[in-house]
Every structure is written in structure tokens, then in C-alpha cells.
Design a protein around this motif. Sequence first.
Motif, PDB file in Angstrom:
ATOM      1  N   GLU A   1       0.514   6.089  32.055  1.00 11.43           N
ATOM      2  CA  GLU A   1       1.276   5.822  30.844  1.00 11.43           C
ATOM      3  C   GLU A   1       0.367   5.261  29.748  1.00 11.43           C
ATOM      4  O   GLU A   1       0.482   5.632  28.573  1.00 11.43           O
ATOM      5  N   LEU A   2      -0.554   4.377  30.127  1.00  8.37           N
ATOM      6  CA  LEU A   2      -1.517   3.864  29.145  1.00  8.37           C
ATOM      7  C   LEU A   2      -2.422   4.981  28.647  1.00  8.37           C
ATOM      8  O   LEU A   2      -2.688   5.095  27.450  1.00  8.37           O
ATOM      9  N   ALA A   3      -2.896   5.823  29.560  1.00  8.68           N
ATOM     10  CA  ALA A   3      -3.781   6.920  29.157  1.00  8.68           C
ATOM     11  C   ALA A   3      -3.075   7.870  28.199  1.00  8.68           C
ATOM     12  O   ALA A   3      -3.681   8.388  27.258  1.00  8.68           O
ATOM     13  N   MET A   4      -1.777   8.110  28.432  1.00 10.97           N
ATOM     14  CA  MET A   4      -1.037   9.021  27.561  1.00 10.97           C
ATOM     15  C   MET A   4      -0.809   8.430  26.180  1.00 10.97           C
ATOM     16  O   MET A   4      -0.560   9.170  25.223  1.00 10.97           O
TER      17      MET A   4
ATOM     18  N   ASP B   1       2.541   1.242  22.935  1.00  8.88           N
ATOM     19  CA  ASP B   1       2.853   1.501  21.529  1.00  8.88           C
ATOM     20  C   ASP B   1       1.714   1.054  20.627  1.00  8.88           C
ATOM     21  O   ASP B   1       1.349   1.738  19.662  1.00  8.88           O
ATOM     22  N   GLU B   2       1.142  -0.114  20.921  1.00  9.44           N
ATOM     23  CA  GLU B   2       0.053  -0.644  20.097  1.00  9.44           C
ATOM     24  C   GLU B   2      -1.183   0.249  20.186  1.00  9.44           C
ATOM     25  O   GLU B   2      -1.883   0.450  19.189  1.00  9.44           O
ATOM     26  N   ILE B   3      -1.447   0.775  21.376  1.00 11.58           N
ATOM     27  CA  ILE B   3      -2.579   1.696  21.522  1.00 11.58           C
ATOM     28  C   ILE B   3      -2.304   2.973  20.734  1.00 11.58           C
ATOM     29  O   ILE B   3      -3.165   3.476  20.005  1.00 11.58           O
TER      30      ILE B   3
ATOM     31  N   GLU C   1       9.343  -3.957  28.572  1.00 11.41           N
ATOM     32  CA  GLU C   1       9.103  -4.211  27.147  1.00 11.41           C
ATOM     33  C   GLU C   1       7.635  -4.519  26.885  1.00 11.41           C
ATOM     34  O   GLU C   1       7.045  -4.017  25.926  1.00 11.41           O
ATOM     35  N   ALA C   2       7.015  -5.336  27.753  1.00 10.53           N
ATOM     36  CA  ALA C   2       5.605  -5.692  27.581  1.00 10.53           C
ATOM     37  C   ALA C   2       4.711  -4.472  27.776  1.00 10.53           C
ATOM     38  O   ALA C   2       3.755  -4.252  27.016  1.00 10.53           O
ATOM     39  N   GLY C   3       5.004  -3.667  28.807  1.00 11.56           N
ATOM     40  CA  GLY C   3       4.209  -2.463  29.040  1.00 11.56           C
ATOM     41  C   GLY C   3       4.351  -1.466  27.913  1.00 11.56           C
ATOM     42  O   GLY C   3       3.358  -0.847  27.481  1.00 11.56           O
TER      43      GLY C   3
ATOM     44  N   GLY D   1       6.897   4.004  29.004  1.00 11.50           N
ATOM     45  CA  GLY D   1       6.864   5.115  28.052  1.00 11.50           C
ATOM     46  C   GLY D   1       6.594   6.462  28.679  1.00 11.50           C
ATOM     47  O   GLY D   1       6.510   7.472  27.982  1.00 11.50           O
ATOM     48  N   GLY D   2       6.482   6.503  29.997  1.00 10.52           N
ATOM     49  CA  GLY D   2       6.087   7.740  30.671  1.00 10.52           C
ATOM     50  C   GLY D   2       7.068   8.879  30.540  1.00 10.52           C
ATOM     51  O   GLY D   2       6.666  10.036  30.435  1.00 10.52           O
ATOM     52  N   THR D   3       8.378   8.573  30.556  1.00  9.12           N
ATOM     53  CA  THR D   3       9.357   9.660  30.465  1.00  9.12           C
ATOM     54  C   THR D   3       9.286  10.362  29.111  1.00  9.12           C
ATOM     55  O   THR D   3       9.574  11.561  29.017  1.00  9.12           O
ATOM     56  N   GLN D   4       8.877   9.627  28.097  1.00  9.65           N
ATOM     57  CA  GLN D   4       8.824  10.202  26.758  1.00  9.65           C
ATOM     58  C   GLN D   4       7.476  10.864  26.466  1.00  9.65           C
ATOM     59  O   GLN D   4       7.412  11.989  25.975  1.00  9.65           O
TER      60      GLN D   4
END
Length: 261
Positions: free
Chosen positions: A114-117, A91-93, A84-86, A144-147
Motif C-alpha cells: 500500500e505504501l509502494a502504491m 496520502d502524504e506520500i 487512519e494513520a496508515g 488505501g489498498g482497495t482504492q
Amino acid sequence: MSLKTVSISREGAVSIVEVNHPPANTLSSETIADLRKAFKQLADDNETQAIVVTGAGRFFIAGADIKEFTDAFGDYEKAYGMAEAGQALCDEIEQMKKPVVAAINGAALGGGLELAMACDLRIAADDAILGLPELNLGLIPGFGGTQRLRNIVGTAKAVEMILTSKQLNGKEAFEVGLVQASVAKDEVIDTALALAKSLIEGRSMTSVTRALECIVKGENESLEHGLERERNRFAELFLTEDAKEGVTAFIEKRKPKFKHK
């Protein structure tokens, strides 16, 4: 604001967020919290019009802090909270109303990719390594990587990369559309900064923010809802000083002088 694992600097209207969490810039719970604070600060900073995020040293972000995973064995709620935190950070980015460019200077694995995406655009070093290797640990991408990988490279490529834990170098990532450019390692930051500046120079932030909103939110909506938002934001801009200035300048064959209002 006190940040232990992240630093913020500025070059003109572009702020640079640098993860500095040796030895591999892992996304520990502290780093995630620091990044969320940094992006919140920049979201509220009127002087910042675009953002570049990168890593200090040899790594971009080598992934989540695996040592913290051991605390969640047998604890569903704790594991859920980590994901959830990750996801909240990514999401915020993604929801930032200012363009965000990832300068992938080194390994971007797991949570790092995942952050880069979640960023709007990505520049990678030719020899950077990008991948989602979570299945090697008996896990799946949880930030969020799978999405997002599916949305960027398509379902088939996402299935291949995630299920095989395949890693790509910068050139290969460019070939599949995961990054917008692959450049020499010592050119990554300058290229990312130039790209970020090109997204905002000569433009009104009143239209930049609305364009980003329509593009990002529309990805998870029906076409009908996306078009409705587009109509609303288009009409709103006709109430702004900058739209009047931009149209008038075009008619008068001169450069507009936007005030971002």
C-alpha cells in the motif's frame, strides 16, 4: 530529527528513505510516525528534488505490525485510528510535490505494498513478493489498498488479487503494470535512483511540482475540475523565471539554466 526506524541519506538531489525495523520492516505505529516525519522533513528540504524509499535487509516492508492488531480487538475507534494513520502516511506520500520512487528490494505485502502504491513509480526485484493478503486474516486492506490497486491495475485484477490474496513476484507485477520495471535484486536501488534522477535532471521543479499536482489530484476529480487546475497551473508558470528561461533557451537552441523559481 530523531528517527528510530527510518534513516535518510542523499545522493545528489535524490534523498533515500530507508525503513530499518527488523526483522521484517513492519509498519508499526512507531515506523508510520517516523516515516511521516521523514517525508515532512524532505517536503520542506529545498535540496531534495526527488525521493527513493526502500527497506533495509531482505525486506521492503512486510506489512503492518500484526501484533499491534490484537490491541484493537473489540475497539472500533482504535482500529479506525490505525487505518487512519496508515492512510494519512500514504496520502502524504502520494501528495508529495517531489517525485517518489519505491525501490522494492524484497517482500512488499499488505501495508508495504500500500505504501509502494502511494509512490509515483515502483521498481521491484525479480524475486520480490507483492500482495495484499489481509483477507487471510479476516480483514481487508486498510491503508488505501482497495482504492490504489484498482486505480493501478484495474478493477478486475484488483478484485482477483485482494479476494484470493494472490501474491506476485516482481516479473509478474511488471506484467500487470503494478511496477514500472523488474530487475535483479542487486540492481534495484541503482535502477530506482537512475529513474528518480531522470525525472528531475534538466527540469525546473516549478513545473515538476505542478505536473505532479495535476496528475495526482486529477485522479479523484471530474475532468472539468482537473482541466481547470491544469489551466491555472499552466498560467502560473508564465509568471516564473524558469518558464521564461526554458522557452528562451529552446528558441536560442541551448540548454536551459533553471533556478527553480
